[in-house]
Design a protein around this motif. Structure first.
Motif, PDB file in Angstrom:
ATOM      1  N   TRP A 116       0.959  -1.191   0.066  1.00 45.27           N
ATOM      2  CA  TRP A 116      -0.131  -0.083   0.081  1.00 45.27           C
ATOM      3  C   TRP A 116       0.932   1.164   0.102  1.00 45.27           C
ATOM      4  CZ3 TRP A 116      -5.086  -0.068   3.366  1.00 45.27           C
ATOM      5  CH2 TRP A 116      -5.845  -1.180   3.113  1.00 45.27           C
ATOM      6  N   LYS A 117       2.071   1.223   0.051  1.00 43.08           N
ATOM      7  CA  LYS A 117       3.146   2.300   0.178  1.00 43.08           C
ATOM      8  C   LYS A 117       2.815   3.215   1.397  1.00 43.08           C
ATOM      9  CE  LYS A 117       4.715   2.384  -4.344  1.00 43.08           C
ATOM     10  NZ  LYS A 117       3.927   1.069  -4.906  1.00 43.08           N
ATOM     11  N   ALA A 118       2.372   2.423   2.448  1.00 40.45           N
ATOM     12  CA  ALA A 118       1.907   3.179   3.964  1.00 40.45           C
ATOM     13  C   ALA A 118       3.142   3.719   4.521  1.00 40.45           C
ATOM     14  CB  ALA A 118       1.203   2.482   4.701  1.00 40.45           C
ATOM     15  N   GLN A 119       2.870   4.687   5.340  1.00 44.57           N
ATOM     16  CA  GLN A 119       3.797   5.097   6.438  1.00 44.57           C
ATOM     17  C   GLN A 119       3.435   4.627   7.848  1.00 44.57           C
ATOM     18  OE1 GLN A 119       4.010   9.476   6.064  1.00 44.57           O
ATOM     19  NE2 GLN A 119       5.529   9.141   4.463  1.00 44.57           N
ATOM     20  N   VAL A 120       4.430   3.789   8.333  1.00 45.47           N
ATOM     21  CA  VAL A 120       3.834   2.989   9.604  1.00 45.47           C
ATOM     22  C   VAL A 120       5.061   3.703  10.752  1.00 45.47           C
ATOM     23  CG1 VAL A 120       3.880   0.735  10.669  1.00 45.47           C
ATOM     24  CG2 VAL A 120       3.444   0.989   8.453  1.00 45.47           C
ATOM     25  N   TYR A 121       4.438   4.106  11.860  1.00 41.97           N
ATOM     26  CA  TYR A 121       5.170   4.688  12.794  1.00 41.97           C
ATOM     27  C   TYR A 121       5.210   3.932  14.028  1.00 41.97           C
ATOM     28  CZ  TYR A 121       5.005   9.289  10.473  1.00 41.97           C
ATOM     29  OH  TYR A 121       5.023  10.438   9.648  1.00 41.97           O
ATOM     30  N   MET A 122       6.310   3.077  14.265  1.00 42.31           N
ATOM     31  CA  MET A 122       6.622   2.082  15.005  1.00 42.31           C
ATOM     32  C   MET A 122       6.194   2.391  16.771  1.00 42.31           C
ATOM     33  SD  MET A 122       6.710  -1.007  13.469  1.00 42.31           S
ATOM     34  CE  MET A 122       7.285  -1.795  11.670  1.00 42.31           C
ATOM     35  N   GLN A 123       5.700   1.795  17.391  1.00 41.48           N
ATOM     36  CA  GLN A 123       5.526   1.873  18.777  1.00 41.48           C
ATOM     37  C   GLN A 123       6.108   0.794  19.619  1.00 41.48           C
ATOM     38  OE1 GLN A 123       1.781   2.313  20.482  1.00 41.48           O
ATOM     39  NE2 GLN A 123       2.371   3.778  21.995  1.00 41.48           N
ATOM     40  N   GLN A 124       7.074   0.918  20.066  1.00 39.13           N
ATOM     41  CA  GLN A 124       8.087  -0.325  20.547  1.00 39.13           C
ATOM     42  C   GLN A 124       7.293  -0.703  21.984  1.00 39.13           C
ATOM     43  OE1 GLN A 124      12.169  -0.395  21.366  1.00 39.13           O
ATOM     44  NE2 GLN A 124      12.604   0.470  19.699  1.00 39.13           N
ATOM     45  N   LYS A 125       6.721   0.227  22.747  1.00 37.59           N
ATOM     46  CA  LYS A 125       5.847  -0.176  23.649  1.00 37.59           C
ATOM     47  C   LYS A 125       4.651   0.318  24.076  1.00 37.59           C
ATOM     48  CE  LYS A 125       6.424  -0.699  28.905  1.00 37.59           C
ATOM     49  NZ  LYS A 125       7.280  -0.659  30.048  1.00 37.59           N
ATOM     50  N   PHE A 126       3.601  -0.363  24.057  1.00 34.64           N
ATOM     51  CA  PHE A 126       2.364   0.226  24.122  1.00 34.64           C
ATOM     52  C   PHE A 126       2.016   1.194  25.413  1.00 34.64           C
ATOM     53  CE2 PHE A 126      -2.434   0.305  25.044  1.00 34.64           C
ATOM     54  CZ  PHE A 126      -2.507   1.207  24.044  1.00 34.64           C
ATOM     55  N   ASP A 127       1.717   2.204  25.253  1.00 33.29           N
ATOM     56  CA  ASP A 127       1.273   3.236  26.345  1.00 33.29           C
ATOM     57  C   ASP A 127       0.127   3.989  25.517  1.00 33.29           C
ATOM     58  OD1 ASP A 127       1.630   4.774  28.874  1.00 33.29           O
ATOM     59  OD2 ASP A 127       1.331   6.201  27.436  1.00 33.29           O
ATOM     60  N   PHE A 128      -1.078   3.842  26.020  1.00 34.41           N
ATOM     61  CA  PHE A 128      -2.196   4.345  25.435  1.00 34.41           C
ATOM     62  C   PHE A 128      -2.189   6.035  25.247  1.00 34.41           C
ATOM     63  CE2 PHE A 128      -6.967   5.650  25.314  1.00 34.41           C
ATOM     64  CZ  PHE A 128      -7.084   5.014  24.253  1.00 34.41           C
ATOM     65  N   GLU A 129      -1.665   6.537  26.230  1.00 34.16           N
ATOM     66  CA  GLU A 129      -1.459   8.279  26.342  1.00 34.16           C
ATOM     67  C   GLU A 129      -0.550   8.449  25.060  1.00 34.16           C
ATOM     68  OE1 GLU A 129      -2.562  10.901  27.773  1.00 34.16           O
ATOM     69  OE2 GLU A 129      -3.670  10.164  29.701  1.00 34.16           O
ATOM     70  N   ASP A 130       0.750   7.569  24.773  1.00 34.19           N
ATOM     71  CA  ASP A 130       1.627   7.724  23.877  1.00 34.19           C
ATOM     72  C   ASP A 130       1.008   7.348  22.575  1.00 34.19           C
ATOM     73  OD1 ASP A 130       4.235   8.158  22.722  1.00 34.19           O
ATOM     74  OD2 ASP A 130       4.447   5.829  22.453  1.00 34.19           O
ATOM     75  N   TYR A 131       0.208   6.680  22.489  1.00 37.04           N
ATOM     76  CA  TYR A 131      -0.593   6.106  21.449  1.00 37.04           C
ATOM     77  C   TYR A 131      -1.451   7.281  20.665  1.00 37.04           C
ATOM     78  CZ  TYR A 131      -3.884   3.321  18.358  1.00 37.04           C
ATOM     79  OH  TYR A 131      -4.735   2.715  17.521  1.00 37.04           O
ATOM     80  N   LEU A 132      -2.247   7.814  21.515  1.00 38.13           N
ATOM     81  CA  LEU A 132      -3.390   9.060  21.206  1.00 38.13           C
ATOM     82  C   LEU A 132      -2.176  10.226  20.748  1.00 38.13           C
ATOM     83  CD1 LEU A 132      -5.606   8.892  24.151  1.00 38.13           C
ATOM     84  CD2 LEU A 132      -6.226   7.990  22.036  1.00 38.13           C
ATOM     85  N   GLY A 133      -1.158  10.405  21.650  1.00 41.02           N
ATOM     86  CA  GLY A 133      -0.196  11.226  20.899  1.00 41.02           C
ATOM     87  C   GLY A 133       0.244  11.119  19.720  1.00 41.02           C
TER      88      GLY A 133
END
Length: 547
Positions: A252-269
């Protein structure tokens, strides 16, 4: 009645997954593909990723890690995990990812089961992997530190970059083509599944399986313009993460921002800061989006699409979250044995609440009742599935393969479904014994651990419905040895068991002492009785909580 996919048959190339994803490897995009979620300077493009992939493949060749050998990755998500996956499989080797939350015993089980030849391990997980490797008789020389930045050696364990061939030499590397039957017989990955019963089993996924499932998903993709931006939170040791964040992202030629450790606030940010366009979700994350008070603090208006898989989602949660984002949640059904996805909601779908969509192209299904008779639309039956994305079987486990992959190419899923006249499916129950708690938990695995406790005579594990999210807590019904009565408490067993397993396998539903575990005359645990007990207890405990 056999239900066929409503979509046209599609062509599925029979080749190496690398040929399918990268073609001839020339003139590839240099735009960001996999990006560190907190440092945009760390990224890989199609072009640079392929260079790293070739360097690893040639390096493994030179180390005499041969076609058919297993390379295990023990790591959280980062931008080089896709490189490890594709650099392993392109030369005929087999990728197997271990959950970073696993204990050393759990990692050792997977190492032994796959006969792992080489291990790429994140420095933070080295202690666990090293203990596991000792038990599995894997030497330190087969372990390499694996992260997104070069690391100094730790106790003789070197950085994975020491494996890599020089860039100039690797540029001339060519992978085997795997035309025709070779694409269908060459194993690319062994992904672990709880299956329909028993201990976790390694599911063999071929190059052709991967190409088929990517092709099925690409066909159903919305005809959209602009760049897709995703968060790489789905774990890359899991089939869902591999299919979406590696295979689909490339196509799809998407851009994927990797999150090493899940944190919900970080995810929303990240959603707010990176203007994420599509969220790939599992039910626990959807529940957080529904209920967590921090959601309202962030601008999530960039999100255009929501997709949810891994387990059924409750209709009430689906309704609330769909309304928040102004778009329906496209649910899908799948399992490791179908590579990833078997049904999904196609582009422009109507809002079929609770449905997991329609069959992907070139697949079919049938629903059978307990007597093996096909049911009619609107009636419940066990789902049997057939398609080019179905695994050829379980790794070194002919018995389990024979019980699940049936004559005629039919996969016995263990899920109970309903289908309507238009071919839309709803998952309404399951016959398989696994517990759905974020990831699936195999009761037999926990039961085997419980039976090693000196005070336990017998034990059985079942899922306890926690709320309306579709998730379950893990509960154990335990019979105590006569001499231990009055000497041990339920909480003692919970603490003891939790110390031996990954967090998602812990006994979150607690332990209940019983006079005896329900069994048949032949000694098999009566799972149906256990589910009735759990349903009774969940209702009683819910009433008590409300009071």
């Amino acid at each position: 009645m056999v239900v066929k996919s409503p979509h046209p048959d599609i062509g599925i190339p029979e080749t190496n997954i690398l040929s399918f994803l990268f073609g001839d490897g020339l003139n590839l995009p240099k735009k960001e593909l996999w990006i560190d979620g907190h440092d945009d300077r760390k990224y890989l493009s199609h072009n640079s990723a392929l260079s790293w992939i070739k360097r690893l493949a040639l390096g493994l060749d030179r180390r005499d890690v041969r076609s058919g050998d297993v390379v295990m990755v023990v790591s959280p998500n980062h931008i080089f995990v896709p490189v490890a996956y594709l650099g392993t499989v392109c030369g005929g080797r087999i990728f197997s990812g271990a959950n970073p939350a696993f204990t050393d015993d759990e990692v050792c089980y997977q190492m032994r089961d796959t006969s792992t030849r080489l291990v790429l391990v994140h420095p933070a997980l080295l202690s666990t992997a090293r203990k596991a490797a000792v038990k599995a008789n894997i030497p330190d020389s087969a372990l390499f530190l694996f992260s997104d930045s070069e690391r100094a050696s730790i106790d003789g364990i070197h950085d994975w970059r020491s494996l890599l061939a020089p860039e100039k030499e690797a540029s001339l590397y060519t992978w085997p083509i795997y035309d025709g039957p070779a694409s269908k017989s060459t194993i690319a990955a062994i992904n672990y599944s709880s299956g329909t019963t028993g201990l976790p089993k390694g599911v063999m996924i071929t190059h052709y399986n991967l190409i088929a499932n990517v092709s099925q998903g690409v066909y159903l993709r919305e005809d959209e313009n602009g760049v897709e931006r995703w968060i790489g939170v789905l774990p890359l040791y899991h089939a869902y993460g591999q299919m979406v964040l590696i295979m689909s992202a490339i196509k799809w030629k998407a851009q994927v921002y990797m999150q090493q450790k899940f944190d919900f606030e970080d995810y929303l940010g990240l959603v707010q800061e990176k203007r994420i366009t599509r969220l790939h979700l599992a039910p626990p994350l959807v529940v957080l989006l529904e209920k967590h008070p921090s959601v309202s603090k962030y601008d999530l208006s960039s999100v255009e699409r929501l997709g949810c898989g891994a387990a059924p989602l409750s209709e009430s949660t689906e309704t609330v979250v769909s309304k928040k984002f102004g778009t329906p949640i496209g649910q899908g059904w799948g399992m490791t044995e179908v590579t990833c996805t078997g049904t999904t909601c196609p582009a422009g779908f109507d809002d079929y609440k609770g449905s997991v969509g329609q069959l992907v192209p070139r697949s079919e299904a049938k629903l059978l009742d307990e007597s093996g008779k096909e049911v009619q639309p609107g009636e419940k039956g066990e789902l049997f599935y057939r398609g080019p994305n179905v695994s050829p079987g379980y790794w070194k486990n002919e018995k389990a393969t024979g019980e699940t992959m049936l004559e005629g190419g039919w996969l016995k899923t263990g899920d109970v479904a309903i289908v309507d006249e238009k071919g839309w499916f709803w998952i309404v129950d399951r016959l398989k014994a696994c517990v759905a708690y974020g990831f699936q938990v195999a009761p037999a695995e926990l039961e085997a651990i419980l039976l090693t406790h000196p005070s336990i005579a017998d034990a059985a594990v079942v899922g306890l419905s926690a709320d309306f999210s579709g998730q379950e807590k893990v509960r154990a019904y335990v019979t105590i040895k006569p001499q231990a009565k009055g000497q041990i408490r339920e909480g003692d067993i919970v603490s003891w068991t939790d110390s031996k397993v990954a967090a998602y396998k812990r006994l979150t539903g607690g332990v209940v002492f019983v006079v005896e575990v329900p069994k048949s005359a032949s000694g098999k645990i009566l799972r149906k009785v256990l589910r009735e007990w759990a349903k009774r207890d969940a209702s009683a405990e819910g009433t008590k909580a409300r009071l």
